[in-house]
Motif scaffolding. Structure first.
Motif, mmCIF file in Angstrom:
data_model
loop_
_atom_site.group_PDB
_atom_site.id
_atom_site.type_symbol
_atom_site.label_atom_id
_atom_site.label_comp_id
_atom_site.label_asym_id
_atom_site.label_seq_id
_atom_site.Cartn_x
_atom_site.Cartn_y
_atom_site.Cartn_z
ATOM 1 N N HIS A 1 -3.538 4.978 3.697
ATOM 2 C CA HIS A 1 -4.980 4.808 3.823
ATOM 3 C C HIS A 1 -5.354 3.444 3.263
ATOM 4 C CE1 HIS A 1 -9.226 5.824 3.866
ATOM 5 N NE2 HIS A 1 -9.287 5.266 2.674
ATOM 6 N N LEU A 2 -5.991 2.615 4.090
ATOM 7 C CA LEU A 2 -6.393 1.285 3.623
ATOM 8 C C LEU A 2 -7.660 1.412 2.780
ATOM 9 C CD1 LEU A 2 -5.839 -0.748 6.911
ATOM 10 C CD2 LEU A 2 -4.227 -0.224 5.098
ATOM 11 N N GLN B 1 0.835 -1.202 0.000
ATOM 12 C CA GLN B 1 0.000 0.000 0.000
ATOM 13 C C GLN B 1 0.870 1.253 0.000
ATOM 14 O OE1 GLN B 1 -3.310 -0.064 -0.418
ATOM 15 N NE2 GLN B 1 -2.996 -2.255 -0.636
ATOM 16 N N MET C 1 -9.802 -0.609 1.922
ATOM 17 C CA MET C 1 -10.820 -1.659 2.080
ATOM 18 C C MET C 1 -11.022 -2.007 3.552
ATOM 19 S SD MET C 1 -8.431 -4.705 0.641
ATOM 20 C CE MET C 1 -6.857 -3.989 0.170
ATOM 21 N N SER C 2 -12.080 -2.749 3.824
ATOM 22 C CA SER C 2 -12.423 -3.160 5.184
ATOM 23 C C SER C 2 -11.539 -4.332 5.622
ATOM 24 C CB SER C 2 -13.878 -3.600 5.228
ATOM 25 O OG SER C 2 -14.020 -4.803 4.500
ATOM 26 N N ARG C 3 -11.669 -4.703 6.881
ATOM 27 C CA ARG C 3 -10.902 -5.856 7.399
ATOM 28 C C ARG C 3 -11.246 -7.121 6.615
ATOM 29 N NH1 ARG C 3 -8.194 -2.685 11.489
ATOM 30 N NH2 ARG C 3 -8.230 -1.308 9.739
ATOM 31 N N GLN D 1 -6.602 5.669 12.536
ATOM 32 C CA GLN D 1 -8.025 5.369 12.457
ATOM 33 C C GLN D 1 -8.129 3.948 11.910
ATOM 34 O OE1 GLN D 1 -10.128 8.439 10.106
ATOM 35 N NE2 GLN D 1 -8.288 9.651 10.463
ATOM 36 N N VAL D 2 -9.371 3.486 11.825
ATOM 37 C CA VAL D 2 -9.549 2.097 11.373
ATOM 38 C C VAL D 2 -8.917 1.863 10.003
ATOM 39 C CG1 VAL D 2 -11.207 0.297 10.841
ATOM 40 C CG2 VAL D 2 -11.648 1.860 12.717
ATOM 41 N N THR D 3 -9.046 2.856 9.115
ATOM 42 C CA THR D 3 -8.512 2.665 7.761
ATOM 43 C C THR D 3 -7.296 3.545 7.487
ATOM 44 O OG1 THR D 3 -10.010 4.328 6.866
ATOM 45 C CG2 THR D 3 -10.780 2.038 6.843
ATOM 46 N N GLN D 4 -6.637 3.973 8.553
ATOM 47 C CA GLN D 4 -5.460 4.825 8.363
ATOM 48 C C GLN D 4 -4.356 4.388 9.303
ATOM 49 O OE1 GLN D 4 -5.974 9.191 7.763
ATOM 50 N NE2 GLN D 4 -4.645 9.336 9.539
ATOM 51 N N SER E 1 -7.065 -8.266 12.463
ATOM 52 C CA SER E 1 -7.202 -7.307 13.549
ATOM 53 C C SER E 1 -6.143 -7.525 14.627
ATOM 54 C CB SER E 1 -8.604 -7.424 14.150
ATOM 55 O OG SER E 1 -8.752 -6.547 15.235
#
Lengths: 203, 203
Positions: free
Chosen positions: B148-149, B136, B151-153, B184-187, B168
DNA sequence: CGGCGCGTTGATGCAAGTCAAATTTAGTGG
DNA sequence: CCACTAAATTTGACTTGCATCAACGCGCCG
């Protein structure tokens, strides 16, 4: 075909010889004319992943970068035709039908790569072995139910992302369940193709 | 370029829409003009393996058989250019430079497929996550250490051949070991690139 | 005959999966 | 803007499939 000779060079490779080394400058490009090769990548600690096999007619050495991303080894006596990378460009201009063959080959490999990612990422050991046996079966020109394994347990393990012990145990489990018979170490009879196919696709 | 129009067709795809369905007749061929897609295969019981992502400029639909071997879904608003398979053949004749682009793209994908086979077949969960984060990072044009991801988990898990729980847990383990910070969750911020690189290559 | 490579078999360990509950995030309507 | 709900993520307890470690057997060849 007159110009072909000045860019290509026929050569023989001894069994077991590694003729493409991961990380080396990707100057050449090969076509297998006889024999079999295995294509693999290595990790520093020795973990090995066989990414595919090359047979007569296959192209080898398609690299996107400046160096090869894989190694290639002769499985038995091997005959190759080597092209310089620059020569290939000229050849492509000269023989448009080569272009088509290259694309077909690349597409075929890409599809196979996707199948293998599913196998390596999501299938269980039993499913991997079933898939492998059926692949060997489909590769055989005569579609015999007696198949000859073209490699050792180590080869199978490195191809399927398993250990030799798991390969051995799983093969014996499939035999106990009457799906196959291990005639000899490298020769297996497929007794129940539907069951193997069901297992290979995972449900 | 006059003839291009009669074989191609621009279209938009809604986020989440699957526009190539595994198993359907492979009549068309696409070029992504804007947005992102995910390419994946499914098993009957729902196991999913994401085999890759397509960005602007990428080709999609290279199938060797009569049917697609994968499905493709729009990750966000997506713009495509569709060609009929027959049209592609004519186009190739018309634009030799397209031929070259196609081969380059195919080579690039083949190399990436090999890297992914090694990851899926031989790497541990930690190594997979480290490889993923670095991928990434390299994909980002600015090479920021804050990534920045996209996509979701669930997406990450299906890409890496893991479960969401393992993704996770492993991400949090890397955070505890000071290699990353989950902003953050996607960062995610990469704190120790050398350590991640060492981990990703597996020793 | 004896050592060596390869395969099989057994005992045990552990990384990742499964199941389940807690918690955070995102979305929606008042 | 906030309350409420639904979905996604995290966390914990437990299970398990495959890996690891270790004998053991069996051709094969010098």
């Amino acid at each position: 075909m007159a110009r072909l000779a000045q860019y290509s060079h026929r050569l023989s490779v001894a069994p077991g010889k590694t003729f493409i080394q991961e990380g080396e400058a990707a100057t050449d490009f090969y076509i297998v004319t006889a024999g079999h090769t295995k294509i693999f990548t290595l990790m520093p600690d020795g973990r090995r992943q066989i990414t595919g096999f090359g047979q007569s007619g296959d192209f080898l050495g398609l690299a996107s970068g400046a160096t090869y991303a894989f190694s290639a080894e002769a499985l038995g006596p091997l005959s190759l035709c080597r092209f310089s990378r620059t020569g290939l460009g000229l050849l492509r201009r000269e023989f448009p039908e080569l272009e088509l063959r290259l694309m077909e080959e690349a597409s075929r490999e890409l599809v196979q790569a996707q199948r293998r990612m599913l196998l390596l990422g999501r299938k269980t050991a039993r499913e991997r072995l079933a898939s492998f046996l059926l692949e060997q079966h489909h590769l055989s020109p005569t579609k015999e139910i007696v198949i000859h394994l073209p490699m050792s347990r180590t080869g199978i393990a490195d191809y399927l992302g398993l250990t030799i012990e798991t390969v051995s145990r799983t093969l014996n489990a499939l035999q106990r369940e009457m799906m196959i018979t291990i005639t000899q170490v490298t020769q297996i009879t497929l007794l129940n193709l539907p069951a193997l196919e069901h297992l290979a696709r995972g449900g």
